[in-house]
Write a protein that holds these residues in place. Structure first.
Motif, short mmCIF file in Angstrom:
data_model
loop_
_atom_site.label_atom_id
_atom_site.label_comp_id
_atom_site.label_asym_id
_atom_site.label_seq_id
_atom_site.Cartn_x
_atom_site.Cartn_y
_atom_site.Cartn_z
N ALA A 74 0.92 -1.29 -0.06
CA ALA A 74 0.12 0.07 0.15
C ALA A 74 0.88 1.15 0.02
N ALA A 75 2.13 1.13 0.79
CA ALA A 75 2.98 2.24 0.66
C ALA A 75 3.63 2.70 -0.67
N LYS A 76 3.87 1.58 -1.56
CA LYS A 76 4.28 1.78 -2.68
C LYS A 76 3.36 2.36 -3.60
N THR A 77 2.06 1.64 -3.55
CA THR A 77 1.15 2.23 -4.66
C THR A 77 0.57 3.48 -4.25
N GLN A 78 0.60 4.08 -2.97
CA GLN A 78 0.01 5.27 -2.74
C GLN A 78 1.29 6.46 -3.24
N ALA A 79 2.49 6.17 -2.87
CA ALA A 79 3.46 6.91 -3.06
C ALA A 79 3.80 7.41 -4.68
N LEU A 80 3.60 6.05 -5.35
CA LEU A 80 3.90 6.18 -6.84
C LEU A 80 2.83 7.00 -7.65
N HIS A 81 1.38 6.88 -7.06
CA HIS A 81 0.24 7.37 -7.32
C HIS A 81 0.67 9.05 -7.18
N LEU A 82 0.91 9.63 -6.16
CA LEU A 82 1.46 10.87 -5.82
C LEU A 82 2.63 11.23 -6.47
N SER A 83 3.53 10.55 -6.75
CA SER A 83 4.92 11.19 -7.57
C SER A 83 4.59 11.31 -8.83
N ASN A 84 3.56 10.53 -9.34
CA ASN A 84 3.53 10.27 -11.09
C ASN A 84 2.42 11.25 -11.43
N LYS A 85 1.71 11.87 -10.64
CA LYS A 85 0.39 12.64 -10.80
C LYS A 85 0.58 13.79 -11.97
N ASP A 86 1.71 14.39 -11.94
CA ASP A 86 2.09 15.35 -12.92
C ASP A 86 3.00 14.76 -14.40
N GLY A 87 2.92 13.69 -14.31
CA GLY A 87 3.84 12.99 -15.36
C GLY A 87 5.13 12.63 -14.90
N ALA A 88 5.66 11.62 -15.63
CA ALA A 88 7.06 11.04 -15.09
C ALA A 88 8.08 11.24 -16.09
N SER A 89 7.94 12.06 -17.18
CA SER A 89 9.23 12.00 -18.07
C SER A 89 9.87 13.25 -17.81
N ILE A 90 11.12 13.20 -18.41
CA ILE A 90 12.33 14.29 -18.41
C ILE A 90 12.64 14.41 -19.69
#
Length: 476
Positions: A74-90
């Motif tokens: 659950a920690a990983k799922t929630q953390a990745l959901h928040l971190s990737n909400k604005d896109g994940a590309s560089i």
């Protein structure tokens, strides 16, 4: 109490099956509150219980699948959901810009420290990648608190259950322990996810959360950090790249240091115990229509009691350790970036940012009861500057070769004593004696005197008078 009686009291089902369906779900089955009428004997409103479980069932389902311990998925799922909400590309432009900054920073840093370069090339990293790389360390640091909360839930259930029903709910305690751990894990994931929106580099939080020898900058957060600094992006990128490389080089060189820091943190965290009164009070006031209160209680630290004297002492040791590490990083970075016109302004902004901390860092402090901001950073940096000016970079960096050489809190208070020891060591002289040496000599003399007056033979060697043993000569 017979099983048939249990079934009659809970609508024709035995209680373990009822719990399984209620908390873990049984093919999406719904419950009529009338089926749960027997729970009123435990002081629980069946309708309210059904409403609570309807909101929590999805989170509980993952907990029920964990065989032992805490399910951190659950920690990983929630953390990745928040971190990737604005896109994940560089963008390719950002990636090239930071590659060039790291390349120049590597050259500059090699002039300022004798600690060798990294074996792994530094990188530009997305927020999601930062979560993936650092979450195992966050879990390790938070696990003692999660265990304490889960254990407190189990204990409260056991104490609140009437004696004649303890056997009936024997399996519920272990299940609720997993549930409590998973709820905490989800909260940790939320904090780590929000922290990924703030950190600028791998070493930004001070502790070694990145894998050994890995250095990285998060371009997605870089612009936010420099927005109000009134410095050019290229200077800011060079400064932050140099600082990140210095941090990563130090932990790669002093391989014992990572374990030393993590051990200090976990030593503090193991002393944390949940405030049982606060937990019971929260349970008595819990409103299923407003689950935010539960989340707020976890993140605000309302369930964690005041620190004990032992925890205060552990926290002071940790703060001195982190200040010693970051003070060295500050001094080395300052020497390496002396060519940058705005280096001093950027350095001051970094120090202030570390002293204040961002919202997510403050939430982490509340969640696990631990502040990761070194309060003596300026004093530690002044110590390292004095050592550098007095004995040079090579002697300074040699203090990281072994744990027993690393400066202590007393050295931050009195850098000249540390400098005197370094000069004596370089000259091959015995180090200056201090109060500790005198006290140790007094204790040893007292012990020798007591052993000399012992007629039982203790401490006098064997009958032959030979003072050697399997480990070599013994002092007499």
């Amino acid at each position: 109490m017979a099983d048939d009686d249990n079934a009659d009291r809970f609508g024709g089902e035995d209680f373990p099956e009822l719990l399984r369906r209620l908390l873990g779900g049984a093919d999406g089955a719904e419950f009529d509150p009338a089926q749960l009428e027997g729970l009123a004997r435990m002081g629980v409103d069946p309708a309210m219980l059904q409403q609570i479980m309807g909101q929590m069932q999805q989170a509980f389902g993952q907990a029920g699948n964990a065989a032992d311990g805490i399910d951190w998925s659950a920690a990983k799922t929630q953390a990745l959901h928040l971190s990737n909400k604005d896109g994940a590309s560089i963008s390719s432009g950002d990636r090239t810009e930071f590659e060039q900054a790291f390349a120049l920073a590597t050259l500059w840093l090699s002039e300022a420290t004798t600690i060798s370069d990294l074996a792994t090339p530094p990188m530009a990293m997305t927020r999601g990648q930062w979560v993936e790389q650092t979450l195992p360390v966050w879990q390790e640091l938070a696990e003692p608190v999660a265990d304490s909360i889960a254990g407190a839930l189990t204990s409260v259930i056991d104490e609140q259950t009437p004696d004649d029903m303890k056997q009936l709910v024997a399996g519920a305690g272990a299940f609720m322990r997993r549930v409590g751990g998973s709820l905490f894990a989800a909260q940790l994931g939320g904090v780590v996810g929000r922290l990924s929106l703030e950190v600028v580099s791998g070493g930004d939080v001070g502790i070694p959360v990145m894998p050994d020898g890995v250095a990285a900058i998060l371009p997605q957060n870089f612009a936010d950090f420099g927005r109000d600094l009134d410095v050019t992006d290229d200077q800011l990128a060079l400064y932050l790249a140099t600082r990140e490389l210095a941090h990563a080089r130090l932990f790669r060189h002093a391989r014992w240091l990572r374990l030393h820091v993590i051990s200090q943190v976990t030593e503090f965290a193991r002393g944390i115990h949940v405030d049982r009164d606060a937990l019971e009070d929260l349970a008595s006031r819990f409103d299923p229509s407003s689950p935010e209160e539960l989340r707020s209680a976890l993140e605000s630290g309302a369930l964690l009691p005041q620190r004990t004297p032992a925890q205060d002492a552990a926290l002071a040791r940790l703060e001195n350790l982190l200040a010693t590490i970051e003070g060295w990083v500050d001094v080395v970075t300052a020497d390496a970036t002396a060519r940058l016109p705005e280096a001093a302004k950027i350095a001051e902004a970094v120090r202030r940012r570390r002293a204040v901390g961002g919202p997510a860092e403050q939430a982490m402090a509340s969640l696990v009861g631990l502040e990761l901001r070194p309060r003596r950073l300026r004093e530690a940096a002044a110590m390292w500057r004095a050592v550098t000016d007095a004995v040079g970079a090579a002697e300074r960096d040699g203090l990281w070769d072994y744990p027993d050489l690393m400066p202590e809190a007393s050295d931050i208070d009195d850098p000249q004593a540390l400098i005197a020891r370094l000069r004596a060591r370089a000259a091959g002289e015995a180090p200056p004696r201090d109060a500790f040496d005198e006290a140790l000599d007094e204790l040893l003399a007292q012990a020798a005197s007591e052993d000399g007056g012992d007629t039982s033979g203790r401490g006098t060697g064997d009958d032959s008078g030979d003072s050697t043993g399997p480990e070599g000569p013994r002092p007499v």
